[in-house]
Design an enzyme around this catalytic site. Structure first.
Site, short mmCIF file in Angstrom:
data_model
loop_
_atom_site.label_atom_id
_atom_site.label_comp_id
_atom_site.label_asym_id
_atom_site.label_seq_id
_atom_site.Cartn_x
_atom_site.Cartn_y
_atom_site.Cartn_z
N MET A 299 0.87 -1.24 0.05
CA MET A 299 0.03 -0.03 -0.14
C MET A 299 0.76 1.36 -0.12
O MET A 299 0.42 2.30 0.38
CB MET A 299 -0.84 -0.08 1.25
CG MET A 299 -1.99 -1.26 1.17
SD MET A 299 -3.45 -0.80 2.06
CE MET A 299 -2.78 -0.72 3.73
N GLY A 300 2.11 1.31 -0.53
CA GLY A 300 3.07 2.24 -0.55
C GLY A 300 3.60 2.69 0.64
O GLY A 300 3.45 1.83 1.74
N HIS B 159 9.21 0.97 3.18
CA HIS B 159 10.40 1.20 3.97
C HIS B 159 11.06 -0.35 3.81
O HIS B 159 10.68 -1.14 2.91
CB HIS B 159 9.64 1.05 5.47
CG HIS B 159 8.60 0.24 5.80
ND1 HIS B 159 8.96 -1.28 5.90
CD2 HIS B 159 7.28 0.09 5.88
CE1 HIS B 159 7.64 -1.90 6.28
NE2 HIS B 159 6.66 -1.13 6.04
N GLY C 60 11.28 -3.00 5.36
CA GLY C 60 10.32 -4.42 5.26
C GLY C 60 9.99 -4.55 3.88
O GLY C 60 10.31 -5.70 3.45
N HIS C 61 9.35 -3.61 3.25
CA HIS C 61 8.96 -4.07 1.85
C HIS C 61 10.39 -4.09 1.04
O HIS C 61 10.32 -5.21 0.05
CB HIS C 61 8.36 -2.70 1.20
CG HIS C 61 7.01 -2.08 1.70
ND1 HIS C 61 7.01 -1.08 2.54
CD2 HIS C 61 6.00 -3.04 1.93
CE1 HIS C 61 5.76 -0.98 3.00
NE2 HIS C 61 5.09 -2.04 2.62
N GLY D 94 5.20 -10.07 4.69
CA GLY D 94 5.70 -9.84 5.71
C GLY D 94 5.03 -10.73 6.80
O GLY D 94 3.91 -10.45 7.12
O1 PAF Z 1 -0.03 -5.70 3.87
C1 PAF Z 1 -0.51 -5.00 2.95
O2 PAF Z 1 0.27 -3.86 2.91
C2 PAF Z 1 -1.74 -5.01 2.60
O3 PAF Z 1 -2.76 -5.43 3.11
C3 PAF Z 1 -1.82 -5.85 1.21
C4 PAF Z 1 -1.65 -7.13 1.16
C5 PAF Z 1 -0.99 -5.01 0.13
C6 PAF Z 1 -3.30 -5.52 0.36
O4 PAF Z 1 -3.64 -4.29 0.18
#
Ligand code: PAF
Length: 281
Positions: free
Chosen positions: A30-31, A34, A36-37, A147
């Protein structure tokens, strides 16, 4: 890195990748990206030929309108990070693109959605399943990366993938929590904490750590009480729930089994709701 905003645009580029029969890893986000992503993207790059990242703040999974409005958004910064992380394609649809009409699908998760987060965020996991299933059908990756901070979400997505999307043959990969130096689990929501709340937030992981290490000294009920009291001692913090659960079915346990049990918490830090979890090793 290719930036696409519509399914049509995405398909145009993606067709070439799919035709090449190379493997694709997918990191839905969801943008407000950080470390973690970025760790998920790194893992995807290691295990696949191409990595696709989506950025979409999904209204269907927010049960609180203010939370949706306040959710941090910073597209330019996200693109910079994705470029550096060697993402191949980013898919950034808007709400009309993902929900051209109302999505009335109701998913069944065999009760997994009625525990922990599900008790306090009605409809949240159904909204997550709606968007992730749509994204899976558009992207059809070989692997999708989530994550472990969203421990229950990962279990629910695995259940949805097995029960509803088996024919897409997507492998769900769950990756370790990435923490700040002081132990706070990384989350886009951390950006919303003021200085005092940010200091308080450390107490969540510290307390979890302390009692996970001492799990054999107390009963489950005592552990829950001790963790709750110790977190609530900080004037910014208010525990919403602490559950000590089985890693497979997420049910509360009476007996802690190392390697099979996780401590899960949700805590309000001021107005900001944070979650964290720690496995008993
Ligand atoms: O974990 C998230 O950021 C959201 O729940 C996801 C998996 C992108 C779905 O909108």
């Amino acid at each position: 890195m290719i930036i696409t905003r519509t399914k049509k645009e995405f398909d145009r580029y993606y067709k070439l990748i799919k035709e090449s029969k190379k493997t694709v890893g997918f990191v839905p986000t969801m943008g407000a990206l950080h470390e973690g992503h970025l760790s998920l993207i790194k893992r995807s790059n290691k295990e696949n030929n191409f990595t696709v990242v989506s950025i979409f703040v999904n209204p269907a999974q927010f049960n609180n309108a203010t939370d949706l409005i306040n959710y941090p958004r910073n597209e330019e910064k996200d693109f910079d990070l994705l470029l550096k992380a060697l993402c191949d394609i980013v898919f950034v649809p808007d709400v009309n693109e993902m929900y051209p009409e109302r999505d009335n699908r109701v998913f069944e998760f065999n009760g997994l959605d009625r525990l922990m987060e599900g008790k306090y965020r009605e409809g949240h996991f159904n909204g997550v399943a709606q968007i992730v299933s749509k994204l899976f059908k558009i992207i059809k990756p070989n692997r999708a990366y989530f994550g472990r901070k969203d421990f229950q979400q990962a279990a629910i997505i695995k259940s949805m993938n097995n029960n509803y999307l088996k024919d897409l043959h997507i492998e769900i990969v769950t990756c370790d929590i990435i923490r700040e130096k002081d132990g706070l689990a990384m989350s886009s929501r951390n950006q919303l904490l003021n200085e005092s709340e940010r200091k308080s937030a450390v107490r969540i992981s510290q307390t979890l750590n302390k009692y996970v290490k001492q799990y054999s000294k107390y009963s489950v009920q005592e552990l829950i009480k001790k963790i709750t009291d110790e977190i609530n001692q900080d004037y910014n913090l208010k525990v919403e729930y602490i559950d000590i659960v089985d890693d497979e079915d997420l049910q509360n346990v009476n007996k802690i089994v190392p390697g099979k049990t996780t401590f899960c918490v949700a805590v309000y830090d001021g107005e900001i709701r944070l979650i964290d979890n720690l496995a008993v090793k």
